[in-house]
Design a protein around this motif. Structure first.
Motif, mmCIF file in Angstrom:
data_model
loop_
_atom_site.group_PDB
_atom_site.id
_atom_site.type_symbol
_atom_site.label_atom_id
_atom_site.label_comp_id
_atom_site.label_asym_id
_atom_site.label_seq_id
_atom_site.Cartn_x
_atom_site.Cartn_y
_atom_site.Cartn_z
ATOM 1 N N SER A 3 1.202 -1.605 -0.220
ATOM 2 C CA SER A 3 0.097 -0.148 -0.168
ATOM 3 C C SER A 3 1.012 1.372 -0.311
ATOM 4 O O SER A 3 1.847 0.931 0.148
ATOM 5 N N ASP A 4 0.279 2.534 -0.095
ATOM 6 C CA ASP A 4 0.918 3.713 0.052
ATOM 7 C C ASP A 4 1.801 3.737 1.080
ATOM 8 O O ASP A 4 3.182 4.012 1.303
ATOM 9 N N ARG A 5 1.289 3.758 2.237
ATOM 10 C CA ARG A 5 1.882 3.625 3.460
ATOM 11 C C ARG A 5 3.149 3.112 3.945
ATOM 12 O O ARG A 5 4.097 3.013 3.946
ATOM 13 N N GLN A 6 2.413 2.540 3.122
ATOM 14 C CA GLN A 6 3.524 0.215 3.685
ATOM 15 C C GLN A 6 4.843 0.464 2.713
ATOM 16 O O GLN A 6 6.064 0.023 3.191
ATOM 17 N N ALA A 7 4.717 1.027 1.139
ATOM 18 C CA ALA A 7 6.061 1.093 -0.010
ATOM 19 C C ALA A 7 7.298 1.391 0.459
ATOM 20 O O ALA A 7 8.072 0.619 0.930
ATOM 21 N N PRO A 8 7.311 2.917 2.154
ATOM 22 C CA PRO A 8 8.657 3.323 1.888
ATOM 23 C C PRO A 8 8.975 2.798 3.524
ATOM 24 O O PRO A 8 10.328 2.552 3.343
ATOM 25 N N ILE A 9 8.787 2.384 4.588
ATOM 26 C CA ILE A 9 8.854 0.701 5.211
ATOM 27 C C ILE A 9 9.642 -0.524 4.307
ATOM 28 O O ILE A 9 10.077 -1.011 4.693
ATOM 29 N N ALA A 10 8.737 -0.860 3.133
ATOM 30 C CA ALA A 10 9.065 -2.247 3.358
ATOM 31 C C ALA A 10 10.731 -1.389 1.997
ATOM 32 O O ALA A 10 11.457 -2.582 1.707
ATOM 33 N N GLU A 11 10.037 -0.673 1.428
ATOM 34 C CA GLU A 11 11.979 0.002 0.703
ATOM 35 C C GLU A 11 12.792 0.021 1.776
ATOM 36 O O GLU A 11 14.355 -0.961 1.573
ATOM 37 N N SER A 12 12.545 0.191 3.455
ATOM 38 C CA SER A 12 13.875 0.256 4.193
ATOM 39 C C SER A 12 13.623 -1.376 4.560
ATOM 40 O O SER A 12 15.503 -1.701 4.606
ATOM 41 N N VAL A 13 13.251 -1.848 4.773
ATOM 42 C CA VAL A 13 13.778 -3.274 4.922
ATOM 43 C C VAL A 13 14.117 -4.322 4.432
ATOM 44 O O VAL A 13 15.650 -5.164 4.544
ATOM 45 N N MET A 14 14.079 -3.805 2.679
ATOM 46 C CA MET A 14 14.940 -4.741 1.633
ATOM 47 C C MET A 14 16.503 -3.637 2.337
ATOM 48 O O MET A 14 17.369 -4.238 1.812
ATOM 49 N N GLN A 15 16.411 -2.698 2.384
ATOM 50 C CA GLN A 15 17.648 -1.587 2.089
ATOM 51 C C GLN A 15 18.555 -2.613 3.170
ATOM 52 O O GLN A 15 19.326 -2.402 3.385
ATOM 53 N N ALA A 16 17.758 -2.550 4.363
ATOM 54 C CA ALA A 16 18.949 -3.033 5.770
ATOM 55 C C ALA A 16 19.201 -4.493 4.959
ATOM 56 O O ALA A 16 19.849 -5.506 5.757
#
Ligand SMILES: C[S@@+](CC[C@H](N)C(=O)[O-])C[C@H]1O[C@@H](n2cnc3c(N)ncnc32)[C@H](O)[C@@H]1O
Length: 263
Positions: free
Chosen positions: A221-234
């Motif tokens: 979702s819009d709200r989750q996408a930036p969090i998922a991006e950070s999870v991937m980067q980590a």
């Protein structure tokens, strides 16, 4: 069947709340083998069952995807995830559809490129549907919890991992339309407290299962996408978000470093 009979079916569907009653009536008439089956399908639809369960298929990127009651119905917005993945899928690639449901994503990629496709899901009904839908492409489908379902020889060899796993926060399932909330099993929807529980597990396994330079595609979702991006980067993946406003879809694309040594 006479046009007046089809109109009568559409009237009944409209009265029960179907917005696209004419289209649905035509689809039911086209799919059913006889009048008895038409009547049974109309009754099921009028009682609120999703149209795709009633007629037994869903359309996804122009493919007719077999759908049995109890499997997650592929959504139109997820076509965007496939378009994004097709940018990087090369001939001969190893493509995995993890949390595959009907296997629509894997089938849509395999319909456009000569790839080796694997799929897996924890739900037996999904595994059954995916086997049907991936059979024309020689797809290999297995049952089990995320990566544990995959053949061991895929470790470090997946070029493109498509993983549209559940991402609805548990508390928000009650807000979904009744067709989803009442008919699709919650294991297909429930992403845990913030919706990202299964996604985190996929990302945690991706480093081990992707080939160097391999790609991961998920929908959020819009709200989750930036969090998922950070999870991937980590997790040492490069990550980016792409959005299709018309479809209301966000895709988060992660990539493993091509030069990374895979342990
Ligand atoms: C949102 S549905 C998406 C299905 C399909 N990828 C699609 O886009 O149409 C999520 C799927 O993940 C499966 N799933 C949920 N938890 C899983 C797990 N731990 N291991 C494997 N599959 C899982 C569900 O059964 C469901 O089919």
């Amino acid at each position: 069947m006479k046009a007046s009979d089809v109109r009568a079916i559409a009237d009944r569907l409209r009265a029960s709340g179907c917005v696209f009653a004419e289209d649905e009536a035509a689809l039911i008439v086209e799919t059913a083998r006889d009048a008895t089956e038409i009547a049974a399908m109309v009754d099921r639809r009028v009682s609120g069952e999703p149209l795709e369960y009633v007629v037994g298929w869903a359309s996804f990127r122009g493919l007719r995807i077999a759908v049995e009651p109890g499997v997650f119905i592929p959504r139109r917005r997820t076509e965007f995830l496939v378009s994004e993945a097709l940018r990087v899928v090369r001939d001969g690639a190893v493509v995995v559809d993890l949390g595959c449901g009907t296997g629509a994503l894997g089938a849509a990629v395999a319909a456009e490129r000569p790839v080796t496709v694997y799929a897996a899901d924890i739900e037996p009904v999904a595994v059954r549907c995916a086997r049907t839908n991936l059979a024309p492409y020689g797809g290999i489908v297995s049952a089990g919890d995320l990566f544990t379902a995959l053949p061991d020889e895929l470790r470090g060899r997946i070029d493109v991992l498509l993983s549209n796993v559940p991402y609805v926060p548990t508390d928000e399932i009650r807000l979904l339309p009744p067709e989803a909330r009442l008919y699709e099993p919650h294991v297909t929807l429930d992403g845990g407290p913030d919706g990202l529980t299964t996604l985190r597990r996929v990302v945690a396994g991706a480093g081990e299962w992707l080939a160097p330079g391999g790609h991961l595609y998920v929908e959020m979702s819009d709200r989750q996408a930036p969090i998922a991006e950070s999870v991937m980067q980590a997790a040492r993946l490069t990550a980016e978000i792409t959005t299709d406003d018309d479809l209301g879809a966000n895709v988060v694309h992660g990539r493993l470093d091509p030069a990374l040594d895979v342990e």
